[in-house]
Design a protein around this motif. Sequence first.
Motif, short mmCIF file in Angstrom:
data_model
loop_
_atom_site.label_atom_id
_atom_site.label_comp_id
_atom_site.label_asym_id
_atom_site.label_seq_id
_atom_site.Cartn_x
_atom_site.Cartn_y
_atom_site.Cartn_z
N SER A 125 0.83 -1.21 0.00
CA SER A 125 0.00 0.00 0.00
C SER A 125 0.86 1.26 0.00
O SER A 125 0.53 2.25 -0.67
CB SER A 125 -0.93 0.01 1.22
N ILE A 126 1.96 1.23 0.77
CA ILE A 126 2.88 2.37 0.78
C ILE A 126 3.39 2.65 -0.62
O ILE A 126 3.43 3.80 -1.08
CB ILE A 126 4.06 2.09 1.73
N PHE A 127 3.78 1.59 -1.33
CA PHE A 127 4.26 1.77 -2.70
C PHE A 127 3.18 2.37 -3.60
O PHE A 127 3.43 3.31 -4.35
CB PHE A 127 4.75 0.44 -3.29
N GLN A 258 8.81 -1.12 -6.41
CA GLN A 258 8.49 -2.13 -7.42
C GLN A 258 8.82 -1.66 -8.83
O GLN A 258 9.19 -2.46 -9.69
CB GLN A 258 7.00 -2.49 -7.33
N ASP A 259 8.72 -0.36 -9.07
CA ASP A 259 8.90 0.19 -10.42
C ASP A 259 10.26 -0.19 -11.00
O ASP A 259 10.38 -0.92 -11.99
CB ASP A 259 8.72 1.71 -10.36
N LEU A 260 11.34 0.32 -10.38
CA LEU A 260 12.68 0.07 -10.93
C LEU A 260 13.16 -1.36 -10.69
O LEU A 260 13.90 -1.92 -11.49
CB LEU A 260 13.67 1.07 -10.36
N MET A 261 12.75 -1.97 -9.58
CA MET A 261 13.17 -3.34 -9.31
C MET A 261 12.51 -4.34 -10.26
O MET A 261 13.06 -5.40 -10.55
CB MET A 261 12.87 -3.71 -7.87
N GLN A 262 11.33 -4.01 -10.76
CA GLN A 262 10.63 -4.91 -11.67
C GLN A 262 11.47 -5.19 -12.91
O GLN A 262 11.48 -6.30 -13.43
CB GLN A 262 9.28 -4.30 -12.06
N LEU A 356 3.09 3.28 -14.31
CA LEU A 356 1.77 2.67 -14.50
C LEU A 356 1.86 1.14 -14.57
O LEU A 356 1.02 0.43 -14.01
CB LEU A 356 1.12 3.20 -15.79
N THR A 357 2.90 0.65 -15.21
CA THR A 357 3.09 -0.80 -15.30
C THR A 357 3.39 -1.39 -13.92
O THR A 357 2.87 -2.44 -13.55
CB THR A 357 4.22 -1.13 -16.28
N ALA A 358 4.26 -0.71 -13.16
CA ALA A 358 4.61 -1.21 -11.83
C ALA A 358 3.43 -1.16 -10.87
O ALA A 358 3.22 -2.07 -10.06
CB ALA A 358 5.78 -0.39 -11.26
N LEU A 359 2.63 -0.10 -10.95
CA LEU A 359 1.44 0.01 -10.10
C LEU A 359 0.45 -1.11 -10.41
O LEU A 359 -0.12 -1.73 -9.51
CB LEU A 359 0.78 1.37 -10.31
N THR A 360 0.26 -1.37 -11.70
CA THR A 360 -0.64 -2.44 -12.12
C THR A 360 -0.12 -3.79 -11.63
O THR A 360 -0.89 -4.62 -11.11
CB THR A 360 -0.78 -2.45 -13.65
#
Length: 502
Positions: A125-127, A258-262, A356-360
């Motif tokens: 949720s924080i992310f 999650q964004d950059l680590m993905q 947007l991709t990381a959030l999804t």
Amino acid sequence: MSPAILLSFLIGYFLILIIIAFATSKKSSDNSTFFVANRNSKWYLVAFGMIGTALSGVTFISVPGEVGSPAGNQFQYFQFIIGNAIGFIIIATVLLPLYYRMKLTSIYSYIEQRLGFYSYKTAASIFLISRTIGSAFRLYLVVIVLQRFIFDSYGVPFWATVLISLTLIWCYTFRGGLKTIIITDTLQTFFLVLSVFLTLYFICNSLDLNIPQTFETIKKSGYAKIFFYEDFLTSNFHFSKQLLGGIFVTIAMTGLDQDLMQKNLSMKTIGEAQKNMFTFTAVFVVLNIFFLSVGALLYIYATKNGIEIPLDHVTGKPRTDFLFPEIAFNRLTLIPGIVFMLGLTAATFATTDSALTALTTSFCVDFLQMDKGDQTNSKASVNKRHLVHVGFSILMFLVIIVFNTLNDESVVKGIFRVASYTYGPLLGLYSFGLFVRNRGLHDKLVPFICILSPAICYLLNEYSAQLLGGYKFSVELILVNGLITFIGLLLISKKTDLQTKF
């Protein structure tokens, strides 16, 4: 420069991205492709593409603009960049091996396995909150530039400009997700890097400077001071504050994001992922030196040609963010203006499409459990993912509209600062998981600790001068935030005989 030329360029640019998107997702557009690109990405493409994601349009216009700020910023931002570099190395050597060993899709799954269900949902949720606000803020700052220099001429309202921007991003990300973004971000980073070097060339040419003269001019300009050791208590620019802030902001907002680590998790092996991070770090540091140099040259050019910092139409105050576009669009020739537009567009949308991709991905994996069972790539799961993707696009649209409605730069920056505060609890959660052995948490109390910590930090920041003998916090506040969270977790922990294996 004619708004029609800029608009034509913008349309052409997005047509290229959409063509790439359909080409990369032609064979497969399932959830495994969207989430982790089938774990088959090339490290050198990811390393290069991450530059565009990490820099954003804010870096492109704000970092050069702040060089000549009345606050006396000069090159102080490079102190923060040094801290970033150290943080990236820590991520590569500590966090990436953990993520690969556990074969994670969402990095917050580690928290579930180590600390518990409520801790896991809190971290995810924080992310979601932080990345939504942060990405919306970054896109907002660039959309107001597009509005000012293109869409105002056609009478297009601000909300329509935002909607057009997000719709275009959705069009080239909704099918291929991460697999598409790795390719498009590589292209966009190329355009970004090219635009930085070409901008330097055009400004130097207009000032009749060759390469040695450019270095000497910047050195003597009064804009090139890097290290600030004066006034530790009250200065936000002090080296120690910027260095510590750079390290822990990077660990929290990159290594625990999650964004950059993905992108790192989309590679076959940990070795390739680490090679990616080390290469990315080197390019990132060098490129920021050039951004700062562009800033110095912009102010030298402005002084020589009697150009004032443009005023914000809303507040009526000088706004350094507008200096770069003002010179590029209205003071130089056609080609430099197109080059600036190229770099700004590439930097902005490389950041937003990735977010947007990381959030999804995070919502689908952490809340809808799409990585569980044998239905990951079913038609129903893919359709559900499409709906989530649309939902986050709409949410980001609404957040940007709220930013614009406030019409107060200080309030908007305050909201962004609050978003950055929320990454502090992630530091505390991961630190507890990694370094505290033989202790378990009262898991249901974790959300309260992660709300309390940023609130304490906000108050501490507001009243630090009175409480700490005049001391003023800068970006190092995130370390304090993480420490408060860590202490809070210790207080709600209990001794256990279970040995953690992570």
